[in-house]
Design a protein around this motif. Structure first.
Motif, mmCIF file in Angstrom:
data_model
loop_
_atom_site.group_PDB
_atom_site.id
_atom_site.type_symbol
_atom_site.label_atom_id
_atom_site.label_comp_id
_atom_site.label_asym_id
_atom_site.label_seq_id
_atom_site.Cartn_x
_atom_site.Cartn_y
_atom_site.Cartn_z
ATOM 1 N N VAL A 270 -17.910 1.484 -2.214
ATOM 2 C CA VAL A 270 -16.263 0.771 -2.566
ATOM 3 C C VAL A 270 -17.038 0.105 -1.523
ATOM 4 O O VAL A 270 -16.680 -1.205 -1.922
ATOM 5 N N LEU A 271 -18.089 0.252 -0.454
ATOM 6 C CA LEU A 271 -17.876 -1.280 0.172
ATOM 7 C C LEU A 271 -19.025 -1.733 -0.770
ATOM 8 O O LEU A 271 -18.692 -3.177 -0.539
ATOM 9 N N LEU B 154 0.648 5.438 1.011
ATOM 10 C CA LEU B 154 -0.404 5.810 1.400
ATOM 11 C C LEU B 154 0.587 7.585 1.625
ATOM 12 O O LEU B 154 -0.587 8.532 1.511
ATOM 13 N N ARG C 287 -16.164 -10.328 -2.936
ATOM 14 C CA ARG C 287 -16.346 -10.811 -1.765
ATOM 15 C C ARG C 287 -17.039 -12.351 -2.059
ATOM 16 O O ARG C 287 -16.891 -13.289 -1.900
ATOM 17 N N ILE D 214 0.758 -0.946 -0.158
ATOM 18 C CA ILE D 214 0.296 -0.051 0.006
ATOM 19 C C ILE D 214 0.705 1.174 0.015
ATOM 20 O O ILE D 214 1.611 0.896 0.177
ATOM 21 N N GLN E 233 7.347 -2.108 7.371
ATOM 22 C CA GLN E 233 6.215 -3.213 7.440
ATOM 23 C C GLN E 233 5.504 -1.427 6.144
ATOM 24 O O GLN E 233 5.667 -0.792 6.836
ATOM 25 N N VAL F 21 -16.066 -4.044 -2.642
ATOM 26 C CA VAL F 21 -15.674 -5.277 -1.728
ATOM 27 C C VAL F 21 -16.908 -5.675 -1.962
ATOM 28 O O VAL F 21 -16.399 -6.982 -1.684
ATOM 29 N N LEU F 22 -17.962 -5.530 -1.158
ATOM 30 C CA LEU F 22 -18.929 -6.811 -0.960
ATOM 31 C C LEU F 22 -19.138 -8.070 -2.354
ATOM 32 O O LEU F 22 -19.069 -8.294 -2.603
ATOM 33 N N VAL G 105 -10.178 0.192 -5.794
ATOM 34 C CA VAL G 105 -10.722 -1.297 -5.159
ATOM 35 C C VAL G 105 -11.926 -0.924 -6.135
ATOM 36 O O VAL G 105 -12.525 -2.650 -6.276
ATOM 37 N N ILE H 287 -6.961 5.015 -3.625
ATOM 38 C CA ILE H 287 -7.261 3.606 -3.232
ATOM 39 C C ILE H 287 -8.614 3.036 -3.514
ATOM 40 O O ILE H 287 -8.740 1.605 -3.820
ATOM 41 N N LEU I 15 -7.270 -5.477 -2.840
ATOM 42 C CA LEU I 15 -6.036 -5.201 -1.925
ATOM 43 C C LEU I 15 -5.113 -6.594 -1.610
ATOM 44 O O LEU I 15 -3.787 -6.505 -0.972
ATOM 45 N N THR I 16 -5.676 -7.840 -0.764
ATOM 46 C CA THR I 16 -4.696 -8.176 -0.715
ATOM 47 C C THR I 16 -3.675 -8.963 -2.457
ATOM 48 O O THR I 16 -2.473 -9.231 -2.058
ATOM 49 N N PHE J 54 2.550 -0.410 5.271
ATOM 50 C CA PHE J 54 1.591 0.386 5.637
ATOM 51 C C PHE J 54 2.390 1.903 6.600
ATOM 52 O O PHE J 54 2.810 2.999 6.570
ATOM 53 N N LEU K 38 -6.555 8.224 0.036
ATOM 54 C CA LEU K 38 -8.017 7.555 0.358
ATOM 55 C C LEU K 38 -8.665 7.381 -1.376
ATOM 56 O O LEU K 38 -9.205 6.558 -1.840
#
Lengths: 328, 346
Positions: free
Chosen positions: A311-312, A69, A319, A67, A120, A315-316, A262, A258, A268-269, A122, A255
């Protein structure tokens, strides 16, 4: 249908982003009108060129599973430096090159911290974000205005390609052209070169990539350099358009970038993602602002809630697809 | 000697050294920096150290919550926004309904604010523990949406309110010490005892070390994740009340802004790995004090506050480098060489 889902699971989120984008345009055209016309679409590209560039850079980092930032703060530092130097009489073309190089240097620093010292991603890029923002504030805390006749502003010069009726013109700027070149270049590097294959391999499984003898370390430093350099390019494009640089420029843009990545279907993995998806993701965010402004009834405070919601949803969606893929 | 060596290897040690270093810099500028005097007017203790105690209170709370979430292998980026939401709800309630000196109104506002904070935490917990989303993206969404929610609550205004009990909690003193610090201290001691004197801490660590093994061992993953995210949101909610109560105004875009980064920084300085697993609550306390001291030092030295991040960056980089294997190796080699040289001389 299920077989199709499994086969195409990696591309589906990106296709979904395109569908949403088209649907948003259709809805806007029907509900508010004057969306599907030259001037609106030109402005969408011009106003979001910097976000597209940022999102493309971040795609590389995120596909490796890392990532970055620091991009928003890097934009603040490079644009303040650039404007101050240009106003001090430096050669503007040299200044623009310098802005890009400074961005790359921040990326290099992040990359070395991550790869050489095992920090890391982040935390390393958070440190660079703090450093760039703090340095920008020590340079100046006032809005620094670029002289109107500065050649840097040529990057935002408007080329009228089609002279439509009233103000409905098809307009492009060198900034948009730069964004397009960045997108094409990134597409080529990520999808057609060894470096790109290694980026995907690292995101898929870093130990496997190491065992295959791929240059994991070098590649991971490269992705941060690419992200930082493109942040520098985005700073040039944005500063040229606005003509003002300030230490608080670009707060929260990491953000936005990102979110764009997404929405565009990058996991993101790491390991899965497309340059084209990130471009669409950035345009979805830009179009959303246009629609909210056009609507007029949605209070501006709601903007971040809606961004978060979009975004949510994406991502859902991802998933759900990964569950489908795992349970045939 | 071996004991000293063990201490030096512990990350909080370096954070502690950094705090002493900062205090030494302040002392060099003003020899009376550490002096604590009793104010003749109010009878309260005054001094820079007391100021640091006041500043550290909210950071302590969010760092504690963050530490637990990170230990489960997650991260909570929404704490800053939760601070803003909680502050916004409390201020808006007191602005609309509150009588200036009503304790009941203050308690109602606090209850309402913490309820909303817990609601945000609940959404985080459900998305992470039940739906199975990544903590990073889940809490990022809540960070965006949370600040939006705070703006919607106050309709974009920076609402202010008048309520003396609330103001006392944030600004008052008991036995000369700021109430916020005492409250924060009580809360973190309760949490620490709860976590470390029961198996809870161990279970959380098992989750962070290897989720698969934890599941096979029968660890209730969902319950642990729920408690971690809810606790983090609750502590952030209280921190938000502290932050807004001291000025009795919520600044919807600035309250708790980047507080999540301070919290993460405090946790990492304390030696807890972002990868999850073993965590150090004491380290988080040291980290929180380091950040508070750093913030105060920069103001004290007359550096513009907007440049603060650059100093934090230096602290992060130095501490991360000191903790990295490679630099440790270098230091070890240099030490061995020096010892060898000394032996040769002898």
């Amino acid at each position: 249908m299920k077989q199709f889902l499994q086969h195409r699971a990696a591309t589906l989120p990106t296709i979904g982003a395109v569908v949403i984008f088209v649907a948003m345009i259709a809805y806007g055209e029907i509900a508010y009108g004057r969306i599907l016309q030259f001037s609106t679409l030109s402005n969408l590209l011009i106003n979001n060129a910097h976000l597209v560039i940022l999102a493309v850079g971040l795609t590389f980092v995120i596909v490796t599973g890392g990532i970055d930032l620091s991009v928003g703060a890097v934009i603040a530092f490079t644009s303040v430096t650039g404007v101050l130097l240009a106003n001090a009489g430096w050669n503007p073309w040299l200044v623009m090159v310098l802005m890009v190089v400074i961005g790359g240097a921040f990326g290099l620093a992040s990359g070395i911290l991550v790869e050489y010292f095992g920090v890391q991603p982040f935390i390393a890029t958070l440190a660079m974000m703090f450093l760039a923002r703090g340095l920008a504030s020590t340079l100046s805390t006032n809005p620094e205005r670029l002289a109107d006749d500065s050649p840097i502003r040529l990057i935002a010069a408007e080329w009228k390609l089609v002279d439509g009726p009233k103000v409905n013109d098809l307009i492009l700027t060198p900034g948009v052209l730069i964004a397009a070149i960045v997108v094409l270049g990134a597409w080529f590097v990520l999808h057609r070169t060894r470096l790109g294959r290694t980026v995907y391999a690292i995101g898929g499984s870093e130990p496997s990539a190491l065992l295959m003898g791929l240059p994991v370390w070098r590649t991971k430093v490269w992705v941060y350099v690419i992200s930082g350099t493109l942040a520098g390019v985005a700073a040039v494009v944005y500063t040229a358009r606005l003509g003002i640089a300030q230490n608080i420029t670009g707060i929260g843009w990491e953000l936005d970038a990102i979110a764009a990545v997404v929405i565009g279907g990058t996991l993101l993995t790491g390991g899965v993602g497309y340059v084209a998806g990130s471009v669409v993701g950035a345009l979805v965010l830009g179009l959303m602002i246009v629609l909210i402004t056009r609507d007029g009834k949605i209070p501006p405070e709601m903007t971040t809630i809606i961004t978060g919601g979009i975004v949510l949803v994406f991502v859902l969606l991802q998933r759900g697809l990964s569950v489908v893929r795992r349970n045939p | 000697m071996n004991r000293v060596k063990g201490l030096v290897k512990k990350p909080p040690f370096w954070g502690f050294v950094a705090i002493l270093l900062l205090l030494a810099i302040n002392l060099a500028k003003d020899p009376r920096y550490l002096a604590i005097t009793v104010s003749p007017v109010t009878g309260n203790l005054v001094g820079n150290v007391i100021d640091i105690l006041r500043v550290v209170a909210p950071i302590l709370l969010i760092a504690f919550g963050m530490c637990l979430v990170i230990a489960t292998g997650g991260i909570d980026l929404s704490v800053g926004s939760v601070m803003a939401v909680s502050g916004a709800v409390a201020m808006q309630y007191l602005h609309d309904h509150g009588a200036p000196d009503s304790v009941g109104d203050a308690l109602a506002a606090i209850g309402l604010a913490l309820g909303v904070a817990l609601l945000v935490g609940l959404v985080n917990a459900v998305l992470v523990a039940v739906v199975g989303l990544q903590p990073f993206i889940t809490t990022l969404v809540m960070m965006l949406a949370g600040r939006g929610l705070a703006k919607v609550v106050t309709q974009g205004q920076n609402t202010n309110a008048v309520n003396d009990p609330m103001r006392w909690i944030a600004n008052g003193y008991v036995l000369g010490i700021p109430v916020v610090f005492l409250l924060a201290l009580v809360l973190i001691v309760v949490v620490a005892v709860l976590i470390r004197r029961s198996a809870l801490g161990l279970l959380i660590e098992s989750l962070g070390v290897d989720p698969k093994a934890a599941r096979l061992a029968g660890v209730d993953r969902r319950a642990l994740l729920f408690s971690a995210y809810l606790l983090s949101a609750l502590l952030a909610g209280i921190a938000g009340l502290f932050a807004t109560g001291s000025v009795m105004t919520v600044d919807v875009s600035q309250t708790g802004y980047q507080a999540e980064l301070d919290a993460i920084l405090a946790v990492v300085v304390g030696g807890t790995s972002l990868a999850g697993g073993r965590f150090s609550l004491g380290g988080a306390v040291v980290g929180a004090f380091l950040i508070a001291t750093l913030d105060k030092t920069i103001v004290f030295l007359g550096v513009p506050a907007s440049a603060t991040p650059a100093f934090k960056a230096v602290v992060i980089v130095v501490l991360c480098l000191l903790q990295s294997q490679r630099v440790r190796g270098w230091i070890g080699q240099a030490g061995a060489r020096m010892r060898a040289a000394r032996k040769a001389v002898a």
